[in-house]
Design an enzyme around this catalytic site. Structure first.
Site, short mmCIF file in Angstrom:
data_model
loop_
_atom_site.label_atom_id
_atom_site.label_comp_id
_atom_site.label_asym_id
_atom_site.label_seq_id
_atom_site.Cartn_x
_atom_site.Cartn_y
_atom_site.Cartn_z
N GLU A 174 0.73 -1.16 -0.01
CA GLU A 174 -0.09 -0.08 -0.13
C GLU A 174 0.87 1.32 0.00
O GLU A 174 1.93 1.18 0.03
CB GLU A 174 -0.96 0.07 1.14
CG GLU A 174 -1.97 -1.11 1.01
CD GLU A 174 -2.95 -1.05 2.04
OE1 GLU A 174 -4.21 -0.80 1.89
OE2 GLU A 174 -2.71 -1.29 3.10
N HIS A 205 -9.51 9.90 2.90
CA HIS A 205 -8.96 8.81 1.63
C HIS A 205 -9.19 9.20 0.21
O HIS A 205 -9.98 10.02 -0.19
CB HIS A 205 -9.84 7.50 1.76
CG HIS A 205 -9.09 6.25 1.38
ND1 HIS A 205 -8.93 6.09 -0.04
CD2 HIS A 205 -8.31 5.32 1.96
CE1 HIS A 205 -8.23 4.94 -0.30
NE2 HIS A 205 -8.01 4.59 1.02
N ARG A 231 -0.71 9.08 1.69
CA ARG A 231 -2.13 9.45 1.34
C ARG A 231 -2.64 10.79 1.43
O ARG A 231 -3.39 11.23 0.66
CB ARG A 231 -2.90 8.70 2.40
CG ARG A 231 -4.18 8.49 2.16
CD ARG A 231 -4.98 7.62 3.29
NE ARG A 231 -4.68 6.13 3.06
CZ ARG A 231 -5.34 5.00 3.85
NH1 ARG A 231 -5.90 5.31 4.91
NH2 ARG A 231 -5.08 3.87 3.47
N HIS A 247 -11.94 9.76 6.23
CA HIS A 247 -11.63 8.32 6.33
C HIS A 247 -11.17 7.92 7.62
O HIS A 247 -11.69 7.01 8.39
CB HIS A 247 -10.80 7.75 5.33
CG HIS A 247 -10.31 6.46 5.43
ND1 HIS A 247 -11.22 5.47 5.02
CD2 HIS A 247 -9.18 5.65 5.50
CE1 HIS A 247 -10.74 4.32 5.00
NE2 HIS A 247 -9.27 4.64 5.30
N ARG A 297 -1.74 9.13 8.70
CA ARG A 297 -1.54 7.68 8.85
C ARG A 297 -1.13 6.93 7.83
O ARG A 297 -1.68 6.90 6.76
CB ARG A 297 -3.02 7.25 9.78
CG ARG A 297 -2.81 5.80 9.57
CD ARG A 297 -4.13 5.16 10.36
NE ARG A 297 -5.17 5.30 9.41
CZ ARG A 297 -5.65 4.34 8.65
NH1 ARG A 297 -5.09 3.05 8.77
NH2 ARG A 297 -6.55 4.61 7.78
P1 FAD Z 1 -14.62 0.70 15.40
O1 FAD Z 1 -14.18 -0.35 14.81
O2 FAD Z 1 -15.26 2.12 14.68
O3 FAD Z 1 -15.63 0.50 16.62
C1 FAD Z 1 -16.42 1.48 17.35
C2 FAD Z 1 -17.29 0.71 18.11
O4 FAD Z 1 -18.02 1.76 19.17
C3 FAD Z 1 -18.84 0.41 17.44
O5 FAD Z 1 -19.06 -0.82 17.59
C4 FAD Z 1 -19.73 1.35 17.56
O6 FAD Z 1 -20.84 0.97 17.49
C5 FAD Z 1 -19.28 1.52 19.17
N1 FAD Z 1 -19.72 2.86 19.93
C6 FAD Z 1 -19.61 4.19 19.39
N2 FAD Z 1 -20.11 4.99 20.02
C7 FAD Z 1 -20.64 4.35 20.97
C8 FAD Z 1 -21.58 4.91 21.99
N3 FAD Z 1 -21.88 6.06 22.42
N4 FAD Z 1 -21.89 3.82 22.97
C9 FAD Z 1 -21.67 2.38 22.62
N5 FAD Z 1 -21.18 1.98 21.60
C10 FAD Z 1 -20.51 2.99 20.82
N6 FAD Z 1 -7.57 0.34 8.68
C11 FAD Z 1 -6.45 -0.44 8.51
O7 FAD Z 1 -5.65 -0.74 9.37
N7 FAD Z 1 -6.69 -1.43 7.45
C12 FAD Z 1 -7.54 -1.16 6.35
O8 FAD Z 1 -7.49 -1.78 5.54
C13 FAD Z 1 -8.56 -0.01 6.77
N8 FAD Z 1 -9.64 0.16 5.85
C14 FAD Z 1 -10.93 0.83 6.04
C15 FAD Z 1 -11.81 0.98 5.39
C16 FAD Z 1 -12.98 1.63 5.75
C17 FAD Z 1 -14.06 1.63 4.63
C18 FAD Z 1 -12.66 2.27 6.82
C19 FAD Z 1 -14.16 2.91 7.23
C20 FAD Z 1 -11.72 2.21 7.63
C21 FAD Z 1 -10.74 1.66 7.38
N9 FAD Z 1 -9.50 1.46 8.30
C22 FAD Z 1 -8.41 0.56 7.91
C23 FAD Z 1 -9.45 2.06 9.34
C24 FAD Z 1 -9.95 1.22 10.57
O9 FAD Z 1 -11.04 0.14 10.10
C25 FAD Z 1 -10.39 1.71 11.84
O10 FAD Z 1 -9.74 2.57 12.18
C26 FAD Z 1 -10.44 0.87 12.67
O11 FAD Z 1 -11.40 -0.27 12.71
C27 FAD Z 1 -11.14 1.27 14.28
O12 FAD Z 1 -11.43 0.25 15.20
P2 FAD Z 1 -12.03 0.64 16.66
O13 FAD Z 1 -12.15 -0.66 17.36
O14 FAD Z 1 -11.25 1.53 17.13
O15 FAD Z 1 -13.41 1.13 16.21
C1 SIN Z 2 -7.57 0.96 2.32
O1 SIN Z 2 -7.66 -0.24 2.13
O2 SIN Z 2 -7.18 1.87 1.26
C2 SIN Z 2 -7.63 1.31 3.47
C3 SIN Z 2 -6.49 1.18 4.45
C4 SIN Z 2 -6.55 1.95 5.75
O3 SIN Z 2 -7.20 3.06 5.63
O4 SIN Z 2 -5.45 1.83 6.19
#
Ligand code: FAD
Ligand code: SIN
Length: 550
Positions: free
Chosen positions: A120, A238, A285, A346, A381
């Site tokens: 990437e 993104h 990015r 993103h 990032r």
């Molecule tokens: P999240 O996975 O967002 O989980 C948050 C949780 O908190 C959810 O369950 C939500 O319902 C809950 N929540 C929020 N507020 C409350 C509240 N007030 N009360 C109760 N529950 C609540 N990163 C990478 O490293 N590689 C990738 O390939 C990548 N691809 C991505 C593609 C997309 C489309 C997106 C959107 C992001 C991507 N990212 C990627 C970024 C990465 O997915 C996220 O940064 C990461 O998954 C965040 O995880 P988390 O557990 O911190 O939060």
């Molecule tokens: C992507 O697959 O382009 C997202 C990867 C990331 O947000 O880290």
């Protein structure tokens, strides 16, 4: 009002929250149990939509090393990444990924059963592990959700929104108030360890790759409770979200497609990345995002295009099955047609300031994953470092908590009693329809605090947010999940705008059209509820003086 108590509460069921719950349960017996709270269904999160993959600096990958990953992360971070944090996370990558395998997580392998790594942007070697081709997040999330659901020692509250933290006069977190979106009931839950794993803020912006729950709740809750926030101006856009008319929550076209050779072209089919960076499509990015946006603005176009037709069609179908399917549903055959793409909000690099163990500035309150700001990502990032940070920090917070005596509090001070009072059954409120207000906020942020910002756009955005706040007039109790989300979005919007106004330079994802240079002396930005109030006061008096003399 219902009351209960737990030894530890984890808020959020993305990859960070679920893995933290599993690790905590595995390592220690907690007399009053572990509670996992999530505002929708288990696993619904940003995590579920992750595509490209997770950085795996694995010992068996002889082409890679932690020093190379550390150097790539620091370079992408535009001078703001914390070396110790980067080092720790990189050096723990092998350990946590092997541990994830024990929880049933699978990563794609070749015919010899070796992991396959993708490339990437801004990575100098292939080191990104993926699963299900381009469904990495969903595959990890499903494996963890299965383990969490099967675990009798982890209680789960679904459809339950955390609405306020119980922080006492000694700056200690003693629990949380939650609102059940189905029964409309409130519950006070006491605990001396509350872990925020509530994800990011993409929904603050008109165009975003994030699902509807990414409203910055955990950041707002911590901020309301007085926690120190860090680098809130650093929002990552993104470069390549699928640009289909009318869709504002946009499907991501993974950076890995560019990693496999796809090129960006303008509406005349002409490549342009050579004008912006020597690494072209694989530049950091923020640079690719600004290049796309710039081309769109100069051609007055709604999007640019990604040309993946140069990649072998069998490889495209196998490596990117979900992207191929989603595009086909929209009449785009990615092996033959150009894909319309445009930037979208993103990822949030800033957040609740923490150390590697997830400790915040409030005792007993922890934050991990996207909600936290550990200093790993700096100003921009590096792709696929987020999932790695989620698992390393979830592992560490569990390790840290196992050394603590986690007894729910015996005494509740007047400060906490006052908080509970604000949510009492006696307070009656009329529902406010926030649909239009949310739309306005998303437009304000996109226009004023988006990919390009300036003092003028930011000040206009701040005024517009103030107006929305006046019309919404809720500071504590609300009537629905949607109202709570909007209350939180307004607070986070204010933090992003004020932090962006104060950073008078361009760096990483923060690009000021009125301050194009990077100021080598500037470091992290820090904000609290009190300092934000003071900054707003002085901004208002500056403006009052200006209007007096103009
Ligand atoms: P999240 O996975 O967002 O989980 C948050 C949780 O908190 C959810 O369950 C939500 O319902 C809950 N929540 C929020 N507020 C409350 C509240 N007030 N009360 C109760 N529950 C609540 N990163 C990478 O490293 N590689 C990738 O390939 C990548 N691809 C991505 C593609 C997309 C489309 C997106 C959107 C992001 C991507 N990212 C990627 C970024 C990465 O997915 C996220 O940064 C990461 O998954 C965040 O995880 P988390 O557990 O911190 O939060
Ligand atoms: C992507 O697959 O382009 C997202 C990867 C990331 O947000 O880290």
């Amino acid at each position: 009002m219902k009351y209960s108590k737990y030894s530890a509460i984890i808020i959020g069921s993305g990859i960070a929250g679920m893995y933290a719950a599993l690790k905590l349960e595995q390592q220690t017996h907690l007399a009053d149990g572990i509670l996992l709270i999530t505002k929708s269904k288990l696993g619904e999160s940003n995590s579920r939509y992750a595509q490209g993959g997770m950085v795996g600096v694995l010992k068996e990958n002889k082409k890679d090393s932690t020093s190379s990953h550390i150097s790539d992360t620091i370079k992408a971070g535009a001078g703001l990444s914390e070396l110790n944090t980067v080092k720790f996370i990189s050096e723990n990558s092998d350990k946590v990924i092997k541990d994830l395998l024990n929880f049933g997580v699978e990563f794609d392998r070749d015919e010899n059963n070796n992991f396959t790594f993708t490339l990437e942007a801004a990575h100098s070697v292939r080191r990104v592990l993926h699963s299900g081709g381009d469904a990495t997040g969903r595959m990890i999330e499903e494996a963890l959700a299965k383990k969490v659901s099967e675990n009798a020692n982890i209680d789960i509250y679904e459809d339950t929104v955390a609405v306020e933290l119980l922080v006492n006069m000694a700056n200690e977190c003693k629990g949380v108030i939650v609102f059940n979106d189905i029964t409309q009931e409130y519950e006070v839950i006491y605990s001396s360890a509350v872990v925020l794993a509530t994800g990011g803020i993409g929904q603050l912006y008109k165009y975003t790759t994030n699902p509807s729950g990414a409203t910055g709740d955990g950041m707002a809750l911590a901020y309301f409770a007085g926690a120190v926030m860090q680098d809130m101006e650093f929002v990552q856009f993104h470069p390549t979200a699928l640009a289909i008319d009318g869709d504002e929550n946009r499907f991501l076209i993974s950076e890995a497609v560019r990693g496999e050779g796809a090129k960006l072209v303008d509406s005349d089919g002409i490549e342009f990345m050579h004008k912006y960076h020597e690494k072209r499509e694989l530049a950091p990015r923020d640079i690719v995002t600004r290049a796309n946006y710039n081309e769109m603005l100069s051609q007055k176009a709604d999007n640019v295009y990604l040309n993946a037709t140069c990649i072998d069609s069998d490889k495209l179908a196998k490596r990117f099955p979900n992207i191929s399917k989603k595009c086909l549903e929209n009449g785009i055959d990615i092996s033959k047609d150009f894909i319309p793409v445009a930037p979208a909000a993103h990822y949030m690099m800033g957040g609740i300031k923490t150390n590697i163990e997830g400790e915040t500035s409030i005792r007993g309150l922890y934050a991990i994953g996207e909600a936290a700001s550990t200093g790993l990502h700096g100003g921009n990032r590096l792709a696929s470092n987020s999932l790695l940070e989620c698992v390393v920090c979830a592992y560490e917070v569990a390790n840290f908590l196992k050394t603590k005596e986690l007894n729910p509090p015996k005494q509740i001070d007047v400060c906490i009693k006052d908080i509970i009072e604000k949510y009492s059954d006696e307070i009656y409120l009329e529902e406010i329809d926030v649909t239009e207000m949310k739309k306005s906020l998303k437009n304000i942020m996109w226009q004023g605090a988006g990919i390009f910002r300036s003092e003028e756009t930011l000040k206009n955005a701040l005024d517009a947010v103030d107006n929305l706040k006046m019309n919404f007039h809720r500071t504590a109790k609300c009537i629905s999940k949607s109202e709570y989300e909007f209350r939180n979005m307004l607070a986070v919007a204010e933090m992003v705008i004020i932090s962006a106004l104060r950073r008078r330079e361009s760096r990483g994802a923060h690009f000021r059209t009125d301050y194009l240079q990077t100021d080598e002396k500037s470091r992290h930005s820090i904000l609290t509820k009190t300092s934000l109030y003071d900054i707003k006061k002085s901004l208002n008096s500056e403006r009052a003086e200006d209007s007096l003399y103009n």
